[in-house]
Design a protein around this motif. Structure first.
Motif, PDB file in Angstrom:
ATOM      1  N   MET A  48      -4.195 -18.275   8.686  1.00  0.00           N
ATOM      2  CA  MET A  48      -2.971 -18.158   7.884  1.00  0.00           C
ATOM      3  C   MET A  48      -2.871 -19.308   6.876  1.00  0.00           C
ATOM      4  SD  MET A  48       1.026 -17.813   9.085  1.00  0.00           S
ATOM      5  CE  MET A  48       1.005 -19.166  10.223  1.00  0.00           C
ATOM      6  N   TYR A  49      -2.897 -18.945   5.613  1.00  0.00           N
ATOM      7  CA  TYR A  49      -2.732 -19.912   4.526  1.00  0.00           C
ATOM      8  C   TYR A  49      -1.458 -19.571   3.766  1.00  0.00           C
ATOM      9  CZ  TYR A  49      -7.733 -20.908   5.257  1.00  0.00           C
ATOM     10  OH  TYR A  49      -8.954 -21.259   5.797  1.00  0.00           O
ATOM     11  N   HIS A  50      -0.995 -20.538   2.980  1.00  0.00           N
ATOM     12  CA  HIS A  50       0.177 -20.296   2.126  1.00  0.00           C
ATOM     13  C   HIS A  50      -0.162 -20.676   0.695  1.00  0.00           C
ATOM     14  CE1 HIS A  50       1.990 -20.284   6.142  1.00  0.00           C
ATOM     15  NE2 HIS A  50       3.009 -19.634   5.623  1.00  0.00           N
ATOM     16  N   SER A  51       0.179 -21.930   0.339  1.00  0.00           N
ATOM     17  CA  SER A  51       0.048 -22.382  -1.039  1.00  0.00           C
ATOM     18  C   SER A  51      -1.221 -23.209  -1.227  1.00  0.00           C
ATOM     19  CB  SER A  51       1.286 -23.238  -1.361  1.00  0.00           C
ATOM     20  OG  SER A  51       1.472 -23.354  -2.740  1.00  0.00           O
ATOM     21  N   ILE A  52      -1.826 -23.131  -2.421  1.00  0.00           N
ATOM     22  CA  ILE A  52      -3.027 -23.913  -2.736  1.00  0.00           C
ATOM     23  C   ILE A  52      -2.734 -24.730  -3.994  1.00  0.00           C
ATOM     24  CG2 ILE A  52      -5.533 -23.805  -3.134  1.00  0.00           C
ATOM     25  CD1 ILE A  52      -4.765 -22.226  -0.661  1.00  0.00           C
ATOM     26  N   LEU A  53      -2.750 -26.071  -3.871  1.00  0.00           N
ATOM     27  CA  LEU A  53      -2.475 -26.941  -5.025  1.00  0.00           C
ATOM     28  C   LEU A  53      -3.436 -28.128  -5.036  1.00  0.00           C
ATOM     29  CD1 LEU A  53       1.444 -27.151  -4.996  1.00  0.00           C
ATOM     30  CD2 LEU A  53       0.043 -26.091  -6.784  1.00  0.00           C
ATOM     31  N   LYS A  54      -3.784 -28.577  -6.243  1.00  0.00           N
ATOM     32  CA  LYS A  54      -4.655 -29.756  -6.353  1.00  0.00           C
ATOM     33  C   LYS A  54      -3.892 -31.046  -6.078  1.00  0.00           C
ATOM     34  CE  LYS A  54      -8.240 -28.057  -9.441  1.00  0.00           C
ATOM     35  NZ  LYS A  54      -8.745 -27.990 -10.806  1.00  0.00           N
ATOM     36  N   ASP A  55      -2.600 -31.027  -6.342  1.00  0.00           N
ATOM     37  CA  ASP A  55      -1.743 -32.201  -6.225  1.00  0.00           C
ATOM     38  C   ASP A  55      -1.641 -32.679  -4.770  1.00  0.00           C
ATOM     39  OD1 ASP A  55       0.257 -34.064  -6.187  1.00  0.00           O
ATOM     40  OD2 ASP A  55       1.707 -32.857  -7.315  1.00  0.00           O
ATOM     41  N   CYS A 244       0.765  -2.043  11.785  1.00  0.00           N
ATOM     42  CA  CYS A 244       0.299  -3.386  12.127  1.00  0.00           C
ATOM     43  C   CYS A 244       1.417  -4.371  11.793  1.00  0.00           C
ATOM     44  CB  CYS A 244      -0.944  -3.661  11.273  1.00  0.00           C
ATOM     45  SG  CYS A 244      -1.592  -5.337  11.338  1.00  0.00           S
ATOM     46  N   THR A 245       1.591  -5.402  12.626  1.00  0.00           N
ATOM     47  CA  THR A 245       2.509  -6.493  12.263  1.00  0.00           C
ATOM     48  C   THR A 245       1.819  -7.824  12.581  1.00  0.00           C
ATOM     49  OG1 THR A 245       3.642  -6.483  14.433  1.00  0.00           O
ATOM     50  CG2 THR A 245       4.664  -5.172  12.678  1.00  0.00           C
ATOM     51  N   LEU A 246       2.070  -8.804  11.713  1.00  0.00           N
ATOM     52  CA  LEU A 246       1.477 -10.127  11.903  1.00  0.00           C
ATOM     53  C   LEU A 246       2.565 -11.130  12.246  1.00  0.00           C
ATOM     54  CD1 LEU A 246      -0.957 -10.308   8.820  1.00  0.00           C
ATOM     55  CD2 LEU A 246      -1.438  -9.448  11.124  1.00  0.00           C
ATOM     56  N   GLY A 247       2.374 -11.867  13.332  1.00  0.00           N
ATOM     57  CA  GLY A 247       3.325 -12.896  13.730  1.00  0.00           C
ATOM     58  C   GLY A 247       2.724 -14.268  13.466  1.00  0.00           C
ATOM     59  N   CYS A 248       3.224 -15.273  14.175  1.00  0.00           N
ATOM     60  CA  CYS A 248       2.694 -16.634  13.991  1.00  0.00           C
ATOM     61  C   CYS A 248       2.282 -17.261  15.307  1.00  0.00           C
ATOM     62  CB  CYS A 248       3.721 -17.545  13.359  1.00  0.00           C
ATOM     63  SG  CYS A 248       4.161 -17.098  11.697  1.00  0.00           S
ATOM     64  N   GLU A 249       2.276 -16.492  16.381  1.00  0.00           N
ATOM     65  CA  GLU A 249       1.856 -17.066  17.661  1.00  0.00           C
ATOM     66  C   GLU A 249       0.368 -17.396  17.544  1.00  0.00           C
ATOM     67  OE1 GLU A 249       1.147 -15.694  22.149  1.00  0.00           O
ATOM     68  OE2 GLU A 249       2.870 -14.721  21.183  1.00  0.00           O
ATOM     69  N   GLU A 250       0.021 -18.607  17.954  1.00  0.00           N
ATOM     70  CA  GLU A 250      -1.358 -19.033  17.763  1.00  0.00           C
ATOM     71  C   GLU A 250      -2.258 -18.551  18.897  1.00  0.00           C
ATOM     72  OE1 GLU A 250      -1.528 -23.251  16.736  1.00  0.00           O
ATOM     73  OE2 GLU A 250      -1.291 -22.594  14.649  1.00  0.00           O
ATOM     74  N   PRO A 259      -3.971   1.630  19.476  1.00  0.00           N
ATOM     75  CA  PRO A 259      -3.188   1.238  18.296  1.00  0.00           C
ATOM     76  C   PRO A 259      -2.185   0.114  18.566  1.00  0.00           C
ATOM     77  CG  PRO A 259      -3.200   3.624  18.549  1.00  0.00           C
ATOM     78  CD  PRO A 259      -3.860   3.061  19.769  1.00  0.00           C
ATOM     79  N   GLU A 260      -1.743  -0.023  19.821  1.00  0.00           N
ATOM     80  CA  GLU A 260      -0.762  -1.058  20.169  1.00  0.00           C
ATOM     81  C   GLU A 260      -1.283  -2.477  19.933  1.00  0.00           C
ATOM     82  OE1 GLU A 260       2.526  -1.078  21.218  1.00  0.00           O
ATOM     83  OE2 GLU A 260       2.423   0.998  20.526  1.00  0.00           O
ATOM     84  N   CYS A 261      -2.607  -2.621  19.933  1.00  0.00           N
ATOM     85  CA  CYS A 261      -3.172  -3.978  19.813  1.00  0.00           C
ATOM     86  C   CYS A 261      -2.981  -4.563  18.416  1.00  0.00           C
ATOM     87  CB  CYS A 261      -4.649  -3.995  20.215  1.00  0.00           C
ATOM     88  SG  CYS A 261      -5.722  -3.185  19.012  1.00  0.00           S
ATOM     89  N   LEU A 262      -2.535  -3.752  17.462  1.00  0.00           N
ATOM     90  CA  LEU A 262      -2.362  -4.259  16.092  1.00  0.00           C
ATOM     91  C   LEU A 262      -0.936  -4.742  15.805  1.00  0.00           C
ATOM     92  CD1 LEU A 262      -4.520  -1.754  13.984  1.00  0.00           C
ATOM     93  CD2 LEU A 262      -5.201  -3.887  15.105  1.00  0.00           C
ATOM     94  N   TYR A 263      -0.104  -4.788  16.836  1.00  0.00           N
ATOM     95  CA  TYR A 263       1.271  -5.277  16.632  1.00  0.00           C
ATOM     96  C   TYR A 263       1.425  -6.716  17.130  1.00  0.00           C
ATOM     97  CZ  TYR A 263       2.483  -0.515  15.374  1.00  0.00           C
ATOM     98  OH  TYR A 263       2.532   0.704  14.741  1.00  0.00           O
ATOM     99  N   GLU A 264       2.242  -7.472  16.379  1.00  0.00           N
ATOM    100  CA  GLU A 264       2.484  -8.893  16.705  1.00  0.00           C
ATOM    101  C   GLU A 264       1.172  -9.653  16.870  1.00  0.00           C
ATOM    102  OE1 GLU A 264       5.727 -10.033  19.407  1.00  0.00           O
ATOM    103  OE2 GLU A 264       6.150  -7.885  19.570  1.00  0.00           O
ATOM    104  N   MET A 265       0.299  -9.494  15.910  1.00  0.00           N
ATOM    105  CA  MET A 265      -1.007 -10.158  16.012  1.00  0.00           C
ATOM    106  C   MET A 265      -0.856 -11.665  15.838  1.00  0.00           C
ATOM    107  SD  MET A 265      -3.560  -7.475  14.140  1.00  0.00           S
ATOM    108  CE  MET A 265      -4.994  -7.925  15.136  1.00  0.00           C
ATOM    109  N   GLY A 266      -1.681 -12.412  16.536  1.00  0.00           N
ATOM    110  CA  GLY A 266      -1.625 -13.874  16.478  1.00  0.00           C
ATOM    111  C   GLY A 266      -2.354 -14.414  15.259  1.00  0.00           C
ATOM    112  N   ARG A 267      -1.905 -15.585  14.793  1.00  0.00           N
ATOM    113  CA  ARG A 267      -2.558 -16.226  13.640  1.00  0.00           C
ATOM    114  C   ARG A 267      -2.511 -17.733  13.797  1.00  0.00           C
ATOM    115  NH1 ARG A 267      -0.130 -14.389   8.170  1.00  0.00           N
ATOM    116  NH2 ARG A 267       1.882 -14.727   9.146  1.00  0.00           N
TER     117      ARG A 267
END
Ligand SMILES: [Zn+2]
Length: 286
Positions: A48-55, A244-250, A259-267
């Motif tokens: 999981m990435y967000h913003s990319i900056l050189k600063d 599919c849903t993506l969560g933030c659980e690591e 098909p159930e395995c694609l819900y609340e996926m960890g990242r």
């Protein structure tokens, strides 16, 4: 006469070959069905990435430099990982596609314009793909306002179209990133079930419409703002057709034909403080 015999012999040989071919095909088909029907578990780490900056002054938990991203991508390539998207996961689950031996899904949340400036070329140069989950309101706002600033602008619809060869776009709400009475897309205290369901459906649908009306593929995955999800939000999104849903659980995901395995996926969030090796060790579960 001899000619006739020859022709008959050739016909017999052809018929035999054709039958063998047919049997082979039937067998092949049957074997494939068996293979697709099997419950094959595949480990799928999601980054999981967000913003990319050189600063350097801006780098932190949700902002990394283009060099760090480049090093991460090189690491994955060197270790034999192949990038997949949500479409690949869906194809695997419904039996119409396979996954590579070492799959990894790279995701970018919020849809920052700097993803187009830095992440897109880094991915493209390496033949890699990624998923960008956009905040519909921001994409709509910057599509109209026209600003392109790496610090604060979000991706315009035209950027999303231009990146289709590398990027798959998914839904990260219309506008649920404000900390207020509601955390992400969760039900507010005291809010009744049906008004909550209407609220979430409406917010989500706006982003679906924005993308569809721009001629972009309709998202099949919902990426939870702040990773905040609940059983009721899951049900509402499932009822809307999200696969599919993506969560933030690591945690590293185990993908099967269920098909159930694609819900609340960890990242695994990628903060700037970790070295590429340390982050990858954690995120890939190696
Ligand atoms: Zn977000």
């Amino acid at each position: 006469m001899r000619l006739g015999f020859r022709r008959t012999a050739v016909q017999v040989v052809c018929t035999v070959l054709a039958l063998c071919g047919l049997i082979g095909l039937v067998r092949g088909g049957a074997d494939s069905v068996t293979a697709f029907g099997e419950e094959v578990a595949v480990r799928v780490p999601i980054l999981m990435y967000h913003s990319i900056l050189k600063d350097g002054a801006r780098q932190g938990k949700y902002v990394i430099s283009p060099d760090v991203l480049g090093a991460d991508l090189d690491y994955l390539k060197k270790e034999g990982y192949e990038t997949i998207t949500v479409s690949d996961l869906l194809a695997y689950v419904d039996g119409s596609g396979q996954l590579p031996a070492k799959p990894v899904m790279i995701t970018f949340d919020d849809g920052y314009y700097n993803n187009y400036v830095y992440a897109y070329p880094l991915l493209k140069d390496r033949g890699m793909r990624a998923v960008i989950s956009i905040i519909g309101y921001q994409t709509d706002f910057f599509s109209q306002n026209g600003q392109e600033n790496a610090y604060w602008s979000h991706l315009k619809l035209e950027h999303l179209s231009a990146m289709q060869d590398v990027i798959e776009v998914q839904n990260h709400s219309w506008n649920l990133h404000e900390y207020g009475e509601r955390r992400g897309c969760l039900r507010r205290r005291g809010e009744d079930q049906s008004s909550y369901a209407n609220f979430l459906r409406q917010d989500t649908e706006q982003t679906q419409e924005l993308l569809t009306e721009a001629g972009l593929p309709t998202p099949q995955c919902y990426t939870y703002p702040f990773g905040a999800c609940s059983d009721e939000s899951e049900q509402i999104l499932k009822d809307m057709g999200f696969l599919c849903t993506l969560g933030c659980e690591e945690r590293v995901n185990t993908v099967t034909r269920d098909p159930e395995c694609l819900y609340e996926m960890g990242r695994f969030n990628r903060p700037t403080v970790m070295s590429t090796a340390a982050y990858m060790k954690k995120a890939l579960g190696e």
